[in-house]
Each structure stands twice: as C-alpha cells, then as structure tokens.
Write a protein that holds these residues in place. Sequence first.
Motif, PDB file in Angstrom:
ATOM      1  N   ALA A  87       1.962  -7.091 -34.314  1.00  0.00           N
ATOM      2  CA  ALA A  87       2.590  -5.774 -34.489  1.00  0.00           C
ATOM      3  C   ALA A  87       3.217  -5.663 -35.873  1.00  0.00           C
ATOM      4  O   ALA A  87       3.104  -4.623 -36.544  1.00  0.00           O
ATOM      5  CB  ALA A  87       3.646  -5.542 -33.414  1.00  0.00           C
ATOM      6  N   GLY A  88       3.873  -6.730 -36.335  1.00  0.00           N
ATOM      7  CA  GLY A  88       4.470  -6.734 -37.662  1.00  0.00           C
ATOM      8  C   GLY A  88       3.427  -6.637 -38.757  1.00  0.00           C
ATOM      9  O   GLY A  88       3.622  -5.929 -39.762  1.00  0.00           O
ATOM     10  N   ALA A  89       2.315  -7.351 -38.570  1.00  0.00           N
ATOM     11  CA  ALA A  89       1.239  -7.307 -39.547  1.00  0.00           C
ATOM     12  C   ALA A  89       0.635  -5.910 -39.634  1.00  0.00           C
ATOM     13  O   ALA A  89       0.341  -5.412 -40.725  1.00  0.00           O
ATOM     14  CB  ALA A  89       0.161  -8.333 -39.181  1.00  0.00           C
ATOM     15  N   ILE A  90       0.457  -5.271 -38.478  1.00  0.00           N
ATOM     16  CA  ILE A  90      -0.086  -3.909 -38.452  1.00  0.00           C
ATOM     17  C   ILE A  90       0.872  -2.930 -39.117  1.00  0.00           C
ATOM     18  O   ILE A  90       0.454  -2.033 -39.856  1.00  0.00           O
ATOM     19  CB  ILE A  90      -0.380  -3.478 -36.999  1.00  0.00           C
ATOM     20  CG1 ILE A  90      -1.545  -4.292 -36.432  1.00  0.00           C
ATOM     21  CG2 ILE A  90      -0.688  -1.984 -36.927  1.00  0.00           C
ATOM     22  CD1 ILE A  90      -1.835  -4.026 -34.968  1.00  0.00           C
ATOM     23  N   LEU A  91       2.165  -3.116 -38.860  1.00  0.00           N
ATOM     24  CA  LEU A  91       3.172  -2.242 -39.461  1.00  0.00           C
ATOM     25  C   LEU A  91       3.159  -2.379 -40.990  1.00  0.00           C
ATOM     26  O   LEU A  91       3.196  -1.373 -41.713  1.00  0.00           O
ATOM     27  CB  LEU A  91       4.557  -2.589 -38.913  1.00  0.00           C
ATOM     28  CG  LEU A  91       5.637  -1.510 -39.037  1.00  0.00           C
ATOM     29  CD1 LEU A  91       5.236  -0.263 -38.277  1.00  0.00           C
ATOM     30  CD2 LEU A  91       6.965  -2.044 -38.504  1.00  0.00           C
ATOM     31  N   ALA A  92       3.095  -3.622 -41.475  1.00  0.00           N
ATOM     32  CA  ALA A  92       3.027  -3.860 -42.922  1.00  0.00           C
ATOM     33  C   ALA A  92       1.724  -3.308 -43.493  1.00  0.00           C
ATOM     34  O   ALA A  92       1.703  -2.729 -44.585  1.00  0.00           O
ATOM     35  CB  ALA A  92       3.129  -5.358 -43.203  1.00  0.00           C
ATOM     36  N   PHE A  93       0.642  -3.464 -42.745  1.00  0.00           N
ATOM     37  CA  PHE A  93      -0.675  -2.951 -43.137  1.00  0.00           C
ATOM     38  C   PHE A  93      -0.630  -1.433 -43.297  1.00  0.00           C
ATOM     39  O   PHE A  93      -1.095  -0.884 -44.311  1.00  0.00           O
ATOM     40  CB  PHE A  93      -1.695  -3.356 -42.065  1.00  0.00           C
ATOM     41  CG  PHE A  93      -3.084  -2.820 -42.276  1.00  0.00           C
ATOM     42  CD1 PHE A  93      -4.036  -3.557 -42.961  1.00  0.00           C
ATOM     43  CD2 PHE A  93      -3.446  -1.573 -41.767  1.00  0.00           C
ATOM     44  CE1 PHE A  93      -5.321  -3.074 -43.144  1.00  0.00           C
ATOM     45  CE2 PHE A  93      -4.724  -1.072 -41.944  1.00  0.00           C
ATOM     46  CZ  PHE A  93      -5.666  -1.831 -42.635  1.00  0.00           C
ATOM     47  N   MET A  94      -0.070  -0.741 -42.309  1.00  0.00           N
ATOM     48  CA  MET A  94       0.002   0.713 -42.346  1.00  0.00           C
ATOM     49  C   MET A  94       0.928   1.205 -43.452  1.00  0.00           C
ATOM     50  O   MET A  94       0.652   2.216 -44.103  1.00  0.00           O
ATOM     51  CB  MET A  94       0.464   1.243 -40.993  1.00  0.00           C
ATOM     52  CG  MET A  94      -0.497   0.962 -39.847  1.00  0.00           C
ATOM     53  SD  MET A  94      -2.149   1.659 -40.137  1.00  0.00           S
ATOM     54  CE  MET A  94      -1.772   3.411 -40.202  1.00  0.00           C
ATOM     55  N   PHE A  95       2.017   0.481 -43.664  1.00  0.00           N
ATOM     56  CA  PHE A  95       2.938   0.844 -44.730  1.00  0.00           C
ATOM     57  C   PHE A  95       2.240   0.786 -46.084  1.00  0.00           C
ATOM     58  O   PHE A  95       2.348   1.704 -46.910  1.00  0.00           O
ATOM     59  CB  PHE A  95       4.150  -0.094 -44.721  1.00  0.00           C
ATOM     60  CG  PHE A  95       5.109   0.151 -45.848  1.00  0.00           C
ATOM     61  CD1 PHE A  95       6.052   1.166 -45.763  1.00  0.00           C
ATOM     62  CD2 PHE A  95       5.072  -0.629 -46.991  1.00  0.00           C
ATOM     63  CE1 PHE A  95       6.935   1.398 -46.805  1.00  0.00           C
ATOM     64  CE2 PHE A  95       5.953  -0.405 -48.045  1.00  0.00           C
ATOM     65  CZ  PHE A  95       6.889   0.613 -47.945  1.00  0.00           C
ATOM     66  N   ALA A  96       1.518  -0.318 -46.313  1.00  0.00           N
ATOM     67  CA  ALA A  96       0.795  -0.466 -47.576  1.00  0.00           C
ATOM     68  C   ALA A  96      -0.333   0.553 -47.688  1.00  0.00           C
ATOM     69  O   ALA A  96      -0.628   1.050 -48.780  1.00  0.00           O
ATOM     70  CB  ALA A  96       0.235  -1.881 -47.696  1.00  0.00           C
ATOM     71  N   LYS A  97      -0.963   0.867 -46.562  1.00  0.00           N
ATOM     72  CA  LYS A  97      -2.059   1.837 -46.551  1.00  0.00           C
ATOM     73  C   LYS A  97      -1.565   3.215 -46.996  1.00  0.00           C
ATOM     74  O   LYS A  97      -2.247   3.913 -47.761  1.00  0.00           O
ATOM     75  CB  LYS A  97      -2.652   1.926 -45.137  1.00  0.00           C
ATOM     76  CG  LYS A  97      -3.846   2.850 -45.001  1.00  0.00           C
ATOM     77  CD  LYS A  97      -5.073   2.261 -45.691  1.00  0.00           C
ATOM     78  CE  LYS A  97      -5.592   1.052 -44.946  1.00  0.00           C
ATOM     79  NZ  LYS A  97      -6.812   0.507 -45.588  1.00  0.00           N
ATOM     80  N   LYS A  98      -0.381   3.582 -46.553  1.00  0.00           N
ATOM     81  CA  LYS A  98       0.166   4.892 -46.911  1.00  0.00           C
ATOM     82  C   LYS A  98       0.775   4.901 -48.314  1.00  0.00           C
ATOM     83  O   LYS A  98       0.652   5.879 -49.049  1.00  0.00           O
ATOM     84  CB  LYS A  98       1.234   5.301 -45.893  1.00  0.00           C
ATOM     85  CG  LYS A  98       0.720   5.491 -44.478  1.00  0.00           C
ATOM     86  CD  LYS A  98      -0.230   6.666 -44.382  1.00  0.00           C
ATOM     87  CE  LYS A  98      -0.658   6.886 -42.932  1.00  0.00           C
ATOM     88  NZ  LYS A  98      -1.622   8.018 -42.825  1.00  0.00           N
ATOM     89  N   ALA A  99       1.422   3.797 -48.671  1.00  0.00           N
ATOM     90  CA  ALA A  99       2.192   3.787 -49.916  1.00  0.00           C
ATOM     91  C   ALA A  99       1.449   3.275 -51.129  1.00  0.00           C
ATOM     92  O   ALA A  99       1.729   3.704 -52.256  1.00  0.00           O
ATOM     93  CB  ALA A  99       3.456   2.946 -49.723  1.00  0.00           C
ATOM     94  N   GLY A 100       0.474   2.352 -50.906  1.00  0.00           N
ATOM     95  CA  GLY A 100      -0.081   1.692 -52.081  1.00  0.00           C
ATOM     96  C   GLY A 100      -1.559   1.817 -52.333  1.00  0.00           C
ATOM     97  O   GLY A 100      -2.040   1.360 -53.373  1.00  0.00           O
TER      98      GLY A 100
END
Length: 217
Positions: A87-100
Amino acid sequence: MKKWSGFILIAVIVAGLIILNQTVLDLSPERIRNWILSVGVLAPILYVVLYTFRPFILFPASVLSLAGGLAFGPLYGTLLTITGATAGAILAFMFAKKAGAKRVEEKLGQRGEKLQHQLEHNGFLIVLLLRLVPIFNFDLISYTAGASKVRLLPFALATVIGIAPGTFAYTFLGFSTGSNSAQTIILAVTIFAVILIIPLLFRKKIKSYLQGRAQEN
C-alpha cells in the motif's frame, strides 16, 4: 538560483527526517511493538496504516518489519507487512505519477525515453528484479517507477511477489528476538542470512541484465 532552490529544500527535508529518525526518535522494534499493541484489537490496522505512510517520513522499513514480527508473529506479521508495504509503495507510486512524470519526461531526454519505454513494456519483470535484489532503495524504486511509464497493476503485483521472501525473513527474525527458544532464533537467523545472501550473489548479473535491456530498448 531558483532552479536549484527546490532541490536544496528537498535535500534539507530528507536529511532532517533521516536525522530525526535516527537520533531524536530512536524507536526500537520493541518500543514500536508495545505502542502498536497498546491499541488492542485495532493493532493490525494501526500497523498497516503506519507502514502505508512510512515512505513519506523515510522511517526504516526494516525496523518496522522487525516490530511487526514481534507484535504479530512470523506468518500474520508477514501478511500485514506485505499489505502495508505494498500500500505504501502504491501510494508513493501514485504520488510520483501525479507530481513528477512530466518533469522526468522533459529533463531526461532521449536516454530517459529509452528507459521509460523499457519500463512500460517490461515493468513487471524489472520491478520484480529490483524488489528481489537490493540494488536500489525500496522507496526510490516506488518513486522512480511512478515517475516513469510503468503501469500500476504490474508494479503492484511485482512488489507483492518481490518483497515476500525478504518480508518473511525480517518478520521471523523480529519474532525470534522475543522468543526464548534457541532453535527458533537459530532458524530465524539462518533464514534471514540465506534470503539476504542469495540476491547478493546475483546482484551483478541482474544489474548487467537491466543495463542491457535498457540499451536494447
């Protein structure tokens, strides 16, 4: 100066979090276990939530995994840790997907396009290998994959499968530290050593393979 101000700010924040975690907080697996279990039946939920948001505070995953083994045992602890870590990996993945994602595409140029093409078509295999073999930091893989063109489902599946052996090794080791059985401790240390050493034996080969795939694409 403005160009570098953002990077400097991020570096300062990351350094501050690392220092805070290692010096001021100084949380041991035993302290974390006691605090988690203090909430009673909600302990498993609290543990998963902590693990889910762990990438954003850069708290060591190994310490939290050991605490999970102490609190919930090797099997249930492994299941909860895999759930929280994924879940943490997915959250970090989605954050980077939107922001970077857009920034990465603009700055990496042709070389970046080749790597993104590789990840887009071989995302599952690449993420799986990177999860199994400690070439890069766990959270770094999540953020980098999110900023590239890896799709979420292959990323999540590769993460679950890739982290399973190491997660069991850490939780079982954590469980053994609270055990009075010498046999349990020896078994846990042996399993941990084997699961830690085997990926290291193939580290160079896998790294060369990944570099070769990047050049081919």
